[in-house]
Motif scaffolding. Structure first.
Motif, PDB file in Angstrom:
ATOM      1  N   ILE A  53       3.303  -8.451   6.481  1.00 52.01           N
ATOM      2  CA  ILE A  53       4.109  -7.239   6.658  1.00 52.01           C
ATOM      3  C   ILE A  53       4.621  -6.734   5.314  1.00 52.01           C
ATOM      4  O   ILE A  53       4.562  -5.538   5.018  1.00 52.01           O
ATOM      5  CB  ILE A  53       5.267  -7.496   7.644  1.00 52.01           C
ATOM      6  CG1 ILE A  53       4.716  -7.724   9.052  1.00 52.01           C
ATOM      7  CG2 ILE A  53       6.262  -6.346   7.631  1.00 52.01           C
ATOM      8  CD1 ILE A  53       5.738  -8.242  10.044  1.00 52.01           C
ATOM      9  N   ILE A  54       5.105  -7.646   4.486  1.00 47.57           N
ATOM     10  CA  ILE A  54       5.619  -7.265   3.168  1.00 47.57           C
ATOM     11  C   ILE A  54       4.517  -6.640   2.320  1.00 47.57           C
ATOM     12  O   ILE A  54       4.709  -5.594   1.689  1.00 47.57           O
ATOM     13  CB  ILE A  54       6.246  -8.487   2.457  1.00 47.57           C
ATOM     14  CG1 ILE A  54       7.520  -8.924   3.176  1.00 47.57           C
ATOM     15  CG2 ILE A  54       6.525  -8.180   0.988  1.00 47.57           C
ATOM     16  CD1 ILE A  54       8.072 -10.253   2.707  1.00 47.57           C
ATOM     17  N   ILE A  57       3.440  -3.082   3.613  1.00 53.22           N
ATOM     18  CA  ILE A  57       4.451  -2.068   3.310  1.00 53.22           C
ATOM     19  C   ILE A  57       4.463  -1.762   1.813  1.00 53.22           C
ATOM     20  O   ILE A  57       4.607  -0.610   1.403  1.00 53.22           O
ATOM     21  CB  ILE A  57       5.835  -2.494   3.835  1.00 53.22           C
ATOM     22  CG1 ILE A  57       5.837  -2.435   5.366  1.00 53.22           C
ATOM     23  CG2 ILE A  57       6.945  -1.626   3.256  1.00 53.22           C
ATOM     24  CD1 ILE A  57       7.081  -2.972   6.017  1.00 53.22           C
ATOM     25  N   ASP A  58       4.272  -2.790   0.982  1.00 49.59           N
ATOM     26  CA  ASP A  58       4.214  -2.562  -0.460  1.00 49.59           C
ATOM     27  C   ASP A  58       2.975  -1.774  -0.869  1.00 49.59           C
ATOM     28  O   ASP A  58       3.012  -1.007  -1.831  1.00 49.59           O
ATOM     29  CB  ASP A  58       4.264  -3.892  -1.216  1.00 49.59           C
ATOM     30  CG  ASP A  58       5.655  -4.497  -1.230  1.00 49.59           C
ATOM     31  OD1 ASP A  58       6.619  -3.805  -0.860  1.00 49.59           O
ATOM     32  OD2 ASP A  58       5.782  -5.681  -1.619  1.00 49.59           O
ATOM     33  N   ALA A  60       1.663   0.597   0.973  1.00 53.25           N
ATOM     34  CA  ALA A  60       2.047   1.979   1.293  1.00 53.25           C
ATOM     35  C   ALA A  60       2.959   2.547   0.207  1.00 53.25           C
ATOM     36  O   ALA A  60       2.773   3.692  -0.236  1.00 53.25           O
ATOM     37  CB  ALA A  60       2.734   2.035   2.654  1.00 53.25           C
ATOM     38  N   LYS A  61       3.920   1.771  -0.243  1.00 54.52           N
ATOM     39  CA  LYS A  61       4.843   2.240  -1.280  1.00 54.52           C
ATOM     40  C   LYS A  61       4.125   2.464  -2.611  1.00 54.52           C
ATOM     41  O   LYS A  61       4.505   3.348  -3.380  1.00 54.52           O
ATOM     42  CB  LYS A  61       5.989   1.254  -1.441  1.00 54.52           C
ATOM     43  CG  LYS A  61       6.938   1.281  -0.260  1.00 54.52           C
ATOM     44  CD  LYS A  61       8.088   0.330  -0.459  1.00 54.52           C
ATOM     45  CE  LYS A  61       9.040   0.382   0.731  1.00 54.52           C
ATOM     46  NZ  LYS A  61      10.152  -0.563   0.579  1.00 54.52           N
ATOM     47  N   LYS A  65       4.033   6.322  -0.326  1.00 53.74           N
ATOM     48  CA  LYS A  65       4.394   6.494   1.085  1.00 53.74           C
ATOM     49  C   LYS A  65       5.597   5.622   1.396  1.00 53.74           C
ATOM     50  O   LYS A  65       5.935   4.711   0.655  1.00 53.74           O
ATOM     51  CB  LYS A  65       3.222   6.103   1.996  1.00 53.74           C
ATOM     52  CG  LYS A  65       1.933   6.830   1.699  1.00 53.74           C
ATOM     53  CD  LYS A  65       2.045   8.303   2.003  1.00 53.74           C
ATOM     54  CE  LYS A  65       0.707   8.993   1.785  1.00 53.74           C
ATOM     55  NZ  LYS A  65       0.794  10.423   1.988  1.00 53.74           N
ATOM     56  N   GLY A  66       6.229   5.873   2.521  1.00 55.20           N
ATOM     57  CA  GLY A  66       7.423   5.137   2.896  1.00 55.20           C
ATOM     58  C   GLY A  66       7.132   3.940   3.782  1.00 55.20           C
ATOM     59  O   GLY A  66       5.987   3.618   4.100  1.00 55.20           O
ATOM     60  N   THR A  67       8.215   3.308   4.191  1.00 52.54           N
ATOM     61  CA  THR A  67       8.120   2.142   5.060  1.00 52.54           C
ATOM     62  C   THR A  67       7.513   2.516   6.410  1.00 52.54           C
ATOM     63  O   THR A  67       6.752   1.728   6.988  1.00 52.54           O
ATOM     64  CB  THR A  67       9.518   1.518   5.255  1.00 52.54           C
ATOM     65  OG1 THR A  67      10.053   1.191   3.970  1.00 52.54           O
ATOM     66  CG2 THR A  67       9.436   0.263   6.092  1.00 52.54           C
ATOM     67  N   GLY A  68       7.805   3.683   6.910  1.00 50.67           N
ATOM     68  CA  GLY A  68       7.237   4.134   8.180  1.00 50.67           C
ATOM     69  C   GLY A  68       5.718   4.218   8.120  1.00 50.67           C
ATOM     70  O   GLY A  68       5.024   3.832   9.066  1.00 50.67           O
ATOM     71  N   GLY A  70       3.921   2.435   6.122  1.00 56.57           N
ATOM     72  CA  GLY A  70       3.493   1.036   6.051  1.00 56.57           C
ATOM     73  C   GLY A  70       3.419   0.395   7.422  1.00 56.57           C
ATOM     74  O   GLY A  70       2.495  -0.365   7.722  1.00 56.57           O
ATOM     75  N   ILE A  71       4.377   0.711   8.280  1.00 55.89           N
ATOM     76  CA  ILE A  71       4.340   0.202   9.650  1.00 55.89           C
ATOM     77  C   ILE A  71       3.173   0.819  10.403  1.00 55.89           C
ATOM     78  O   ILE A  71       2.518   0.150  11.210  1.00 55.89           O
ATOM     79  CB  ILE A  71       5.694   0.445  10.348  1.00 55.89           C
ATOM     80  CG1 ILE A  71       6.765  -0.418   9.678  1.00 55.89           C
ATOM     81  CG2 ILE A  71       5.610   0.141  11.837  1.00 55.89           C
ATOM     82  CD1 ILE A  71       8.173  -0.132  10.102  1.00 55.89           C
TER      83      ILE A  71
END
Length: 97
Positions: A53-54, A57-58, A60-61, A65-68, A70-71
């Motif tokens: 998950i980490i 999300i990273d 995406a960042k 892009k944001g955390t959303g 990434g999810i």
């Protein structure tokens, strides 16, 4: 696979790395700015879920892009990876840790 290939290419890594099982996770860690030894954590039950998950999300960042987003990569990767890899997103580099 085509979307992940594009993500790797945009990040300056070989696109073919997405088809090599353990190496692709190593490249994901590098794209996300995480150390390569995090691949070892992928073999530890329950820890691998958190680390995955980490890392996602990273990634995406690293593309701005944001955390959303990434999810979205995590849950609907078949939709979000082509958006990231084939769309207009640019690799901004891994965030400093």
């Amino acid at each position: 696979m085509i979307g992940i290939w594009g993500v790797f290419k945009k990040a300056g890594h070989p696109g073919w790395a997405c088809i090599i099982p353990i190496y692709n996770y190593y490249v994901f860690c590098k794209v996300a700015g995480r150390p390569g030894w995090w691949v070892i954590l992928a073999f530890i039950p329950l820890v691998n879920i958190i680390v995955g998950i980490i890392v996602i999300i990273d990634v995406a960042k690293a593309f701005g892009k944001g955390t959303g987003f990434g999810i979205g990569l995590l849950i609907f990767g078949f939709i979000f990876f082509p958006i990231l890899g084939l769309g207009g997103a640019r690799y901004q580099g891994a965030l400093s840790r």
